[in-house]
Design an enzyme around this catalytic site. Structure first.
Site, mmCIF file in Angstrom:
data_model
loop_
_atom_site.group_PDB
_atom_site.id
_atom_site.type_symbol
_atom_site.label_atom_id
_atom_site.label_comp_id
_atom_site.label_asym_id
_atom_site.label_seq_id
_atom_site.Cartn_x
_atom_site.Cartn_y
_atom_site.Cartn_z
ATOM 1 N N ASP A 116 -2.404 6.351 -5.627
ATOM 2 C CA ASP A 116 -2.792 5.563 -4.560
ATOM 3 C C ASP A 116 -2.730 4.231 -5.116
ATOM 4 O OD1 ASP A 116 -3.097 4.851 -1.927
ATOM 5 O OD2 ASP A 116 -5.361 4.776 -2.290
ATOM 6 N N ASP A 122 0.780 -1.194 0.180
ATOM 7 C CA ASP A 122 0.057 -0.047 0.036
ATOM 8 C C ASP A 122 1.012 1.253 0.014
ATOM 9 O OD1 ASP A 122 -2.134 1.594 0.212
ATOM 10 O OD2 ASP A 122 -2.615 1.296 2.394
#
Length: 484
Positions: free
Chosen positions: A362, A166
């Protein structure tokens, strides 16, 4: 079979009548739409795709993954796809509606963090209230958990773990023994007592004091807490151990969280690897050995395999744009999106509409979010090229959907994102439509609902590109066909 992207030649004056005839034939014969469009003069950029290839294979096609150029390369798979080590024992994948609803939770958490500490702290307090937790809040809530899995080794001798990676998170963590309250995961818990290289991180260590939320426990042990935007949570000890990144490569003294009180929507993932910009992230800790930066490639479908590499060579076809920093959210990777093209034509949105809120890239957000003015213009431009297809019901946050039932091929206008510095990234077909089923294929973008919330470049639009985070030179690059 990969979808084809085509650019037709400019029409001659004598070919105009033929172009009109072919266009009428395409409208009258949907089963031959792809073939007719290819011959049509003056057509803009299109993706011509077989309908049978719209949905991912039920089998893992790992052989197509590109081997990265160094020994730190890790294979990347979708956590809900057939290549995932988590799927077989996780009770099946969530529905598309569930995935998109969780995606909205993550987007909401990004917006809260960008909006300021007050709204973030309120979310943290709500999660703590249910568990009686009293750790101090600093910058507040973290993001919801992501969609892609890598396998890493921890300890000496090493044990392998399947963890989410992430770019929107900093602290890496796994669940550890002994555990006060752990969710059920794929692999046995990490046991510090079985590792000869394990050590606790004391409270006075800069890595402890740099965390968003920490406290000092007995024996001067640093205790951490991370609360995610979907109210998932991990608490535990901050520790050090050896991180194995491949058969012959390891990072000594890697700092991570040893979770012993964890709950929420982690599925059966063993933990998380954070690639944010904070000093505790894997990207930052690995920089002295591998260089400041990392590339990854997310595969075109959940049945394929990509990669994540620390360091590594930059693809020669990469287009770069500047990496932007913001003091209110220092862990995020920002870039300047300045325009959009549909079928090769610029969508009429002032650059200021994109620049005012900013855009973060992201890995954990599924669907790209745009300022409302920009999204409405994109939707309108896209729909003008899709009039021949029957509209389908909306799918959660996706409001522009089509029914391809009865077609053998479909012709979809290309979508390109334009970034500051001139980088123009023409999306793969898998980045243009989110396909839940043949009768419901949706434009894979959504509105923020206003023009003030930050935009988010999601992982659907990043598929098939080698996305290069060149932290040393403060730029982000995109190389087409990065997984091939």
């Amino acid at each position: 079979m990969a979808p084809a992207t085509r650019r037709a030649a400019a029409p001659s004056r004598g070919g105009c009548l033929l172009a009109a005839v072919l266009a009428l034939a395409a409208l009258a014969s949907p089963a031959r739409l792809g073939a007719s469009a290819e011959r049509s003069s003056g057509a803009p950029d299109w993706h011509v795709v077989r309908v049978g290839s719209l949905l991912p294979s039920a089998a893992c096609t790992a052989a197509g993954a590109r081997a990265a150029s160094n020994s730190s390369a890790l294979s990347v798979v979708h956590r809900h796809g057939p290549c995932s080590p988590l799927l077989a024992r996780a009770g099946g994948a969530p529905s598309h509606v569930e995935i998109l609803e969780r995606d909205q939770d993550r987007v909401d958490s990004i917006h809260r963090r960008a909006a300021g500490a007050a709204s973030s702290a309120a979310a943290v307090d709500a999660a703590r209230a249910s568990k009686g937790v009293s750790l101090p809040a600093r910058r507040g809530v973290s993001l919801g958990t992501g969609n892609y899995i890598v396998s890493v080794g921890l300890g000496t001798p090493k044990r392998d773990f399947s963890v989410v990676f992430d770019t929107g998170s900093d602290l890496s963590w796994v669940q550890c023994r002994p555990c006060n309250g752990c969710y059920e995961q794929q692999d046995p818990l990490f046991d510090p007592a079985q590792s000869s290289t394990y050590a606790a991180v004391p409270c006075g260590d800069p890595q402890c004091r740099g965390l968003d939320s920490w406290t000092c426990a007995s024996g001067s042990r640093c205790r951490y807490e991370v609360v995610y935007g979907d109210q998932s949570q991990t608490d535990g000890n901050l520790v050090r151990d050896t991180l194995a990144l491949g058969p012959s490569d390891a990072l000594q003294g890697f700092v991570f969280g040893c979770g012993d009180d964890d709950s929420g929507l982690f599925g059966r993932a063993d933990g998380l690897v954070g690639l944010g910009r904070n000093k505790v992230s894997l990207a930052s800790q690995a920089a002295p050995k591998y260089g400041a930066g990392f590339p990854y490639c997310l595969p075109s479908s959940s049945g394929a395999v990509g990669y994540l590499s620390l360091g590594g060579a930059t693809p020669p076809n990469a287009q770069f744009t500047g990496m932007v920093s913001r003091g209110d959210t220092p862990s995020f990777y920002y870039l300047n999106l300045v325009g959009i093209k549909v079928a090769g034509r610029t969508v009429g949105v002032p650059e200021a509409v994109f620049r005012a809120p900013g855009t973060v890239i992201d890995s954990g957000t599924v669907i790209t979010r745009l300022p409302d003015t920009a999204y409405r213009a994109l939707r309108s431009a896209f729909a003008r090229f899709m009039l021949k297809y029957k509209r389908a019901p909306a799918l959660s946050i996706l409001d522009t959907c089509y029914d391809f039932t009865g077609y053998t091929t479909v012709q979809i206008p290309s979508v390109a994102l334009v970034f500051s510095g001139g980088a123009t990234v023409s999306l793969d077909f898998s980045g243009v439509l989110y396909v839940s089923k043949v009768s419901q294929a949706c434009l894979a973008f959504a509105s923020n609902g206003d023009d003030t919330s930050i935009g988010i470049l999601g992982n659907t639009q990043q598929k098939t590109f080698a996305v290069v985070y060149d932290v040393a030179n403060q730029k982000i690059g995109f190389a087409a066909k990065g997984c091939a």
